[in-house]
Design a protein around this motif. Structure first.
Motif, PDB file in Angstrom:
ATOM      1  N   THR A 221       1.020  -1.219  -0.027  1.00 57.32           N
ATOM      2  CA  THR A 221       0.051  -0.023  -0.168  1.00 57.32           C
ATOM      3  C   THR A 221       0.870   1.275   0.098  1.00 57.32           C
ATOM      4  N   VAL A 222       1.856   1.241   0.600  1.00 61.05           N
ATOM      5  CA  VAL A 222       2.720   2.227   0.554  1.00 61.05           C
ATOM      6  C   VAL A 222       3.740   2.475  -0.845  1.00 61.05           C
ATOM      7  N   ASP A 223       4.277   1.228  -1.272  1.00 57.40           N
ATOM      8  CA  ASP A 223       5.030   1.010  -2.608  1.00 57.40           C
ATOM      9  C   ASP A 223       4.283   1.601  -3.685  1.00 57.40           C
ATOM     10  N   HIS A 224       2.846   1.231  -3.620  1.00 55.91           N
ATOM     11  CA  HIS A 224       2.242   1.660  -4.907  1.00 55.91           C
ATOM     12  C   HIS A 224       0.957   2.594  -4.930  1.00 55.91           C
ATOM     13  N   ALA A 225       1.279   3.361  -3.695  1.00 57.75           N
ATOM     14  CA  ALA A 225       0.091   4.455  -3.489  1.00 57.75           C
ATOM     15  C   ALA A 225       0.086   5.370  -4.729  1.00 57.75           C
ATOM     16  N   ASP A 226       1.222   5.517  -5.458  1.00 56.32           N
ATOM     17  CA  ASP A 226       1.174   6.191  -6.757  1.00 56.32           C
ATOM     18  C   ASP A 226       0.984   5.065  -8.000  1.00 56.32           C
ATOM     19  N   GLU A 227      -0.279   5.057  -8.374  1.00 58.46           N
ATOM     20  CA  GLU A 227      -0.704   3.946  -9.222  1.00 58.46           C
ATOM     21  C   GLU A 227       0.155   3.826 -10.668  1.00 58.46           C
ATOM     22  N   LYS A 228       0.736   5.039 -10.768  1.00 59.83           N
ATOM     23  CA  LYS A 228       1.674   5.027 -11.962  1.00 59.83           C
ATOM     24  C   LYS A 228       2.809   3.962 -12.000  1.00 59.83           C
ATOM     25  N   ASP A 397      13.082  20.290   4.704  1.00 59.77           N
ATOM     26  CA  ASP A 397      13.534  19.760   5.770  1.00 59.77           C
ATOM     27  C   ASP A 397      13.886  18.248   5.668  1.00 59.77           C
ATOM     28  N   ASP A 398      13.417  17.574   6.702  1.00 55.97           N
ATOM     29  CA  ASP A 398      13.620  16.046   6.575  1.00 55.97           C
ATOM     30  C   ASP A 398      12.422  15.474   6.080  1.00 55.97           C
ATOM     31  N   TRP A 399      11.207  16.379   5.837  1.00 55.51           N
ATOM     32  CA  TRP A 399      10.183  16.084   5.387  1.00 55.51           C
ATOM     33  C   TRP A 399       9.912  15.836   3.970  1.00 55.51           C
ATOM     34  N   LYS A 400       8.847  14.645   3.298  1.00 56.68           N
ATOM     35  CA  LYS A 400       8.626  14.603   1.887  1.00 56.68           C
ATOM     36  C   LYS A 400       7.113  14.342   1.772  1.00 56.68           C
ATOM     37  N   TYR A 401       6.567  15.447   1.297  1.00 56.17           N
ATOM     38  CA  TYR A 401       4.987  14.986   1.224  1.00 56.17           C
ATOM     39  C   TYR A 401       4.926  14.524  -0.390  1.00 56.17           C
ATOM     40  N   VAL A 402       4.041  13.442  -0.557  1.00 61.49           N
ATOM     41  CA  VAL A 402       3.635  13.097  -1.923  1.00 61.49           C
ATOM     42  C   VAL A 402       2.373  12.872  -2.026  1.00 61.49           C
ATOM     43  N   ASP A 414       9.533  10.880   6.687  1.00 64.50           N
ATOM     44  CA  ASP A 414      10.522  11.466   7.301  1.00 64.50           C
ATOM     45  C   ASP A 414      11.703  10.855   6.999  1.00 64.50           C
ATOM     46  N   LEU A 415      12.518  11.452   6.069  1.00 60.21           N
ATOM     47  CA  LEU A 415      13.474  11.010   5.428  1.00 60.21           C
ATOM     48  C   LEU A 415      14.668  10.980   6.633  1.00 60.21           C
ATOM     49  N   ASP A 424       4.735   5.538   6.004  1.00 67.18           N
ATOM     50  CA  ASP A 424       4.134   6.519   5.786  1.00 67.18           C
ATOM     51  C   ASP A 424       3.266   7.227   7.136  1.00 67.18           C
ATOM     52  N   LEU A 425       3.810   8.539   7.381  1.00 71.32           N
ATOM     53  CA  LEU A 425       3.448   8.999   8.533  1.00 71.32           C
ATOM     54  C   LEU A 425       2.145  10.226   8.347  1.00 71.32           C
ATOM     55  N   SER A 426       1.707  10.129   7.182  1.00 70.07           N
ATOM     56  CA  SER A 426       0.594  10.976   6.805  1.00 70.07           C
ATOM     57  C   SER A 426      -0.551  11.146   7.903  1.00 70.07           C
ATOM     58  N   ALA A 427      -1.359   9.966   8.304  1.00 70.25           N
ATOM     59  CA  ALA A 427      -1.936  10.040   9.545  1.00 70.25           C
ATOM     60  C   ALA A 427      -1.595  10.525  10.802  1.00 70.25           C
ATOM     61  N   ASP A 428      -0.399  10.162  11.011  1.00 73.83           N
ATOM     62  CA  ASP A 428       0.223  10.471  12.470  1.00 73.83           C
ATOM     63  C   ASP A 428       0.755  12.158  12.497  1.00 73.83           C
ATOM     64  N   ARG A 429       0.920  12.585  11.529  1.00 73.47           N
ATOM     65  CA  ARG A 429       1.530  14.205  11.412  1.00 73.47           C
ATOM     66  C   ARG A 429       0.583  15.037  10.570  1.00 73.47           C
ATOM     67  N   PRO A 430      -0.625  15.338  10.764  1.00 78.12           N
ATOM     68  CA  PRO A 430      -1.682  15.945  10.036  1.00 78.12           C
ATOM     69  C   PRO A 430      -1.249  17.494   9.912  1.00 78.12           C
TER      70      PRO A 430
END
Length: 481
Positions: A221-228, A397-402, A414-415, A424-430
């Motif tokens: 689910t993390v690796d293929h969140a980008d359907e491309k 900074d160390d963050w990457k949003y996709v 968080d790189l 994937d921390l999107s649910a943890d760091r709104p």
């Protein structure tokens, strides 16, 4: 700065991952000449391609404008003649206007093929083809032809000295020996290690596959969140979920690294020619790639993804007269910054969309605060429509949003703590997601990619499984390096 304007030489490779420079801690690959360049200058360890695919990356370099400014977010074959009227002279022409002798050798990937990019002298793949035929080599044997095998390990029957990469080094050496009172600006654009992964002997068995690093695998689910990613796997004759066996992946990696080492030999010849000049210390060399390659990481192959292996690139600067040798710089860097590097070194800086990297390195300008990337595949079909397939990235900074338009999927990495991008921390760091999403919206507003907005937010479409179909040359044209 030196009282005499420096020479400026850009050395560009195609589809080279950031983790293929031995001196930067990646000892699974042998790159003595890139290591020499690292020792000679500054290694930028957080450099990115803002649209990780060939055409937009090259427009990025020649215009100094972000892909969201030029409107080229994918391998779009629209003519590019209008870009100078819209954004100012291409880089080579801008350097001509600053009194530089200019030359370009290798891959340019601009449409139409004969477009004037501003070089005094320009040598392309057609010139290599003429050379290859003169020495009895089939030039088509140096390119990938069948997508079904393009990402599999291969060997080339062309001797190293007759490969296109060797011809590019030959012609560059000749340009560097040319006598002229003017300083030079040159672009040396190699077309490897782009597939096919076909090093010549002895580089085809230079590496033991058992020593190749294992691919990064997170949750699907993390690796293929980008359907491309799975769609591209299928397009290039892989399984969507990538069931390539571990041994085959390692052998493919060994051949890819073999190409990198073979290419490193040719880069070394270029560096030797630079260092043979009396003004070597006042020659600014920039080494970089247009984008990376997943190489089996995250269950994917190819580019276009905003995972590090696809979008982050090697980026080395050497200017012995001005820049500290052996330095590591971890600030954010974009291919967009290259226009400003060349014009600033020439004495009349023009940043356009870029940041002042030379100023950041010398302490006279602030570092880049944020970097935005955007990609979409320009193929108009019901199953793969624009902008349904668009993705974007914000790095701060160390963050990457996709963000992926397909399904409105968001990811946050968080790189610093997770450089492999498996959590994937999107649910943890709104709050972080909200801030970076807002930065992306502001970047897109009023840009050539504003169609990715929906009012004050990002466009989201119902999730749809993308089918790009299989790659066939009669449908899509030859698979060009």
């Amino acid at each position: 700065m030196s009282s005499r304007r420096p020479n400026v030489l850009f050395v560009m490779t195609d589809q080279q991952r950031f983790d293929t420079v031995g001196a930067l801690g990646y000892d699974h690959v042998d790159t003595p000449n890139l290591d020499r360049l690292v020792d000679r200058g500054v290694a930028c360890t957080n450099a990115y391609s803002s649209a990780p695919v060939c055409v937009p990356a090259r427009h990025n370099v020649r215009t100094g404008c972000d892909p969201t400014t030029t409107g080229y977010l994918g391998n779009d074959k629209r003519p590019a003649d209008h870009l100078e009227d819209a954004h100012g002279p291409f880089l080579a022409r801008a350097m001509c206007e600053r009194g530089y002798r200019t030359f370009g050798v290798g891959k340019f990937h601009a449409h139409p093929d004969g477009i004037d990019l501003g070089y005094d002298r320009r040598l392309t793949g057609d010139d290599y083809a003429a050379y290859a035929e003169s020495v009895g080599v089939d030039p088509s044997a140096d390119t990938g032809r069948l997508a079904a095998t393009n990402f599999l390990p291969q060997s080339s029957g062309i001797p190293p000295e007759h490969r296109r990469m060797a011809w590019i080094a030959d012609e560059t050496e000749a340009e560097l020996r040319r006598e002229d009172d003017r300083p030079f600006f040159g672009l040396v654009s190699f077309s490897k290690p782009h597939p096919a992964w076909n090093p010549s002997p002895p580089f085809d068995d230079y590496y033991d596959p058992d020593d190749a690093p294992d691919p990064i695998r997170g949750e699907r689910t993390v690796d293929h969140a980008d359907e491309k990613v799975p769609a591209q796997n299928h397009h290039f004759w892989k399984a969507r979920d990538d069931d390539t066996g571990l041994h085959t992946t390692r052998v493919a990696r060994a051949h890819y690294y073999g190409l990198v080492t073979q290419l490193d030999r040719e880069v070394g010849r270029v560096l030797d020619a630079v260092e043979a000049r009396d003004d070597a210390a006042n020659t600014l060399v920039c080494f970089f790639s247009d984008h990376g390659e997943l190489l089996g990481d995250h269950r994917g192959w190819g580019k276009t993804s905003f995972f590090e292996q696809s979008t982050r690139v090697p980026f080395l600067l050497s200017w012995p007269a001005e820049l500290e040798a052996g330095r590591r710089y971890d600030g954010l860097v974009s291919l967009t910054d290259l226009f400003g590097i060349a014009t600033t070194a020439a004495g009349a800086g023009e940043l356009r969309d870029g940041a002042d990297l030379l100023g950041a390195l010398t302490g006279t300008a602030p570092p880049r605060e944020r970097l935005v990337g955007c990609h979409e595949t320009p193929r108009e079909t019901d199953a793969f429509s624009i902008p349904h397939n668009a993705t974007a990235m914000v790095r701060e900074d160390d963050w990457k949003y996709v963000y992926a338009v397909d399904g409105g999927r968001e990811q946050l990495f968080d790189l610093g703590s997770d450089p492999r991008e498996t959590a994937d921390l999107s649910a943890d760091r709104p709050a972080v997601v909200d801030r970076l999403r807002g930065a992306l919206v502001e970047h897109l507003r009023g840009s050539a990619a504003a169609r990715l907005l929906d009012g004050d937010g990002l466009l989201s479409t119902p999730y749809e499984r993308i089918d790009m179909g299989r790659y066939h040359p009669e449908t899509y044209g030859p698979f060009a390096e």
